[in-house]
Scaffold this active site. Sequence first.
Site, mmCIF file in Angstrom:
data_model
loop_
_atom_site.group_PDB
_atom_site.id
_atom_site.type_symbol
_atom_site.label_atom_id
_atom_site.label_comp_id
_atom_site.label_asym_id
_atom_site.label_seq_id
_atom_site.Cartn_x
_atom_site.Cartn_y
_atom_site.Cartn_z
ATOM 1 C CG ASP A 1 -1.862 1.082 1.435
ATOM 2 O OD1 ASP A 1 -2.418 1.478 0.198
ATOM 3 O OD2 ASP A 1 -2.527 1.413 2.518
ATOM 4 C CG ASN B 1 -7.171 0.969 -1.025
ATOM 5 O OD1 ASN B 1 -7.367 -0.035 -1.523
ATOM 6 N ND2 ASN B 1 -6.012 1.458 -0.855
ATOM 7 C CG ASP C 1 -5.339 1.046 8.157
ATOM 8 O OD1 ASP C 1 -6.010 0.132 8.799
ATOM 9 O OD2 ASP C 1 -4.503 1.594 7.827
ATOM 10 N NE ARG D 1 -4.886 2.327 11.000
ATOM 11 C CZ ARG D 1 -3.683 3.006 10.785
ATOM 12 N NH1 ARG D 1 -3.769 4.247 11.216
ATOM 13 N NH2 ARG D 1 -2.755 2.432 9.941
HETATM 14 P P1 13P Z 1 -9.090 4.741 5.266
HETATM 15 O O1 13P Z 1 -8.144 5.469 6.269
HETATM 16 O O2 13P Z 1 -10.265 5.419 4.645
HETATM 17 O O3 13P Z 1 -9.419 3.418 5.852
HETATM 18 O O4 13P Z 1 -8.166 4.544 3.683
HETATM 19 C C1 13P Z 1 -7.303 3.427 3.800
HETATM 20 C C2 13P Z 1 -6.464 3.510 2.407
HETATM 21 O O5 13P Z 1 -6.725 4.308 1.590
HETATM 22 C C3 13P Z 1 -5.233 2.692 2.671
HETATM 23 O O6 13P Z 1 -4.681 2.977 1.344
HETATM 24 O O1 G3H Z 2 -2.862 4.774 3.483
HETATM 25 C C1 G3H Z 2 -2.839 4.741 4.609
HETATM 26 C C2 G3H Z 2 -3.362 3.460 5.491
HETATM 27 O O2 G3H Z 2 -4.296 3.584 6.348
HETATM 28 C C3 G3H Z 2 -2.055 2.936 6.237
HETATM 29 O O3 G3H Z 2 -1.531 3.724 7.229
HETATM 30 O O4 G3H Z 2 0.762 4.380 7.149
HETATM 31 O O5 G3H Z 2 -0.466 4.508 9.162
HETATM 32 O O6 G3H Z 2 -0.145 2.146 8.116
HETATM 33 P P1 G3H Z 2 -0.396 3.779 7.949
HETATM 34 ZN ZN ZN Z 3 -4.710 4.878 0.688
#
Ligand code: 13P
Ligand code: G3H
Ligand code: ZN
Length: 321
Positions: free
Chosen positions: A93, A265, A267, A271
Site C-alpha cells: 500500500d 481500500n 484501514d 482500527r
Molecule cells: P481509510 O483511512 O479510509 O481506511 O483508507 C485506507 C486507505 O486508503 C489505505 O490505502
Molecule cells: O494509507 C493509509 C493507510 O491507512 C496506512 O496507514 O501508514 O499508518 O499504516 P499507515
Molecule cells: Zn490509501
Amino acid sequence: MSRFFHLFFMPIVKNPKDLLMDAYNGGYALGAFNVNNMEITQAIMMAHSAQKAPVVLQLSSGARKYANTKMLVDIIHSIAEQYPEVPIIIHQDHGADFETCKSAIEAGFNSVMIDASHESFAENVRITKEVVTYAHAHGVIVEAELGKLGGIEEHVSVSEKEARLTDPDEAIQFVQQTGCDTLACAIGTSHGAYKFSSDGKVDVARVIKLTEVLPGLPLVMHGSSSVPQEYVTMCNQYGGDLKGARGVEESTISEAVKYGISKVNIDTDLRIVMTAIIRKVFFENPKEFDPRKYLGPARDEIQKMVEHKITVLGSAGKIRK
Ligand code: 13P
Ligand code: G3H
Ligand code: ZN
C-alpha cells in the site's frame, strides 16, 4: 518460506490481475484491507472465508516497519493455509519509491502500489514506468495514483477542486504512458477518521467519466472507510475522544463500485472497531490484563464488520469455482 514455495501456494494467486478483472467485469469490488498484526489478519481472512470472497491484504510501509515485513508475510501464509479456498493478493500500500516496491516483490508480494502522486505529472510517469517494468518482469501487478487525495468541501473552489481530483484527460495519457494495471483516483475521499465536515462529498460522476475514458481499467478508491458511528460512539462512551469522526457513506461506496471501482481500500474502520472493543473490555473489566481477553473480542468484532463490508462491495460468493 522461499519465493518458489509462494509461487506454488495457491491462495496467494499467480495471476492477481485476473481477480481484479473478474471484479471489474462482475460489477463488484475487492476489499483491500490493511494488515498490521495477527489478529487483524485472522479476522479479515475468517470473514472472507465465511463470505466466500477473494481478498486483497495490503501492507503499508508503516505496517512493514512496525511488524517486520517477513513476519507479516509469514502470518499471511500461515493463516492462508487454514483458508486455502480464499484467493489472496498481497499488496504494497502506498509504495513511496522504486526501492519500496522492489523490496515488497522480493518479499513475495504479488501486487504493489507506487504512489508518486505528489510529484509532477512527468515525474509520476517516470517513476511509475520504472516500477511497472520491474514488477511486470516478476509477474507482479502495479497500482499507480494520479490526483491528490483530500476531502472536497463546499468552500473549496472549482479550480482548486479540479487541480486535486483526477483529471480524465490526464488519466488517459498517464495509463497509456505507464502501462499501470490499476489506477487509484482522487474523487474527494481522504485517509483517516475525519474525512469531511458536514458538507463533504464524493465525486461519483468523476468515476463514471474515468470508466468511460479508460474502459477495461480497474479503478481503486482510497480512503474508503465509512467510520461506522456505532463504533465511534462506543469509543467515546468508554473513554475515547473521536468526536466529529466521519467517513464515506456505504451507499456511496456501492454506487462507486457499480460505476467501475474494483478495489476499495479500508484501514481506519479496522482500527476503530479494534479500539472500540478494547476500550469497552477495559472499561467493563478494569482488572483484566490477559491480552487474549481483549484482542479476542476485537478480532471477533472486526470479522463481523468485514463480513458486512463484503456485502457492501458485492464480493460475497465471488471465489472462482
Ligand atoms: P481509510 O483511512 O479510509 O481506511 O483508507 C485506507 C486507505 O486508503 C489505505 O490505502
Ligand atoms: O494509507 C493509509 C493507510 O491507512 C496506512 O496507514 O501508514 O499508518 O499504516 P499507515
Ligand atoms: Zn490509501
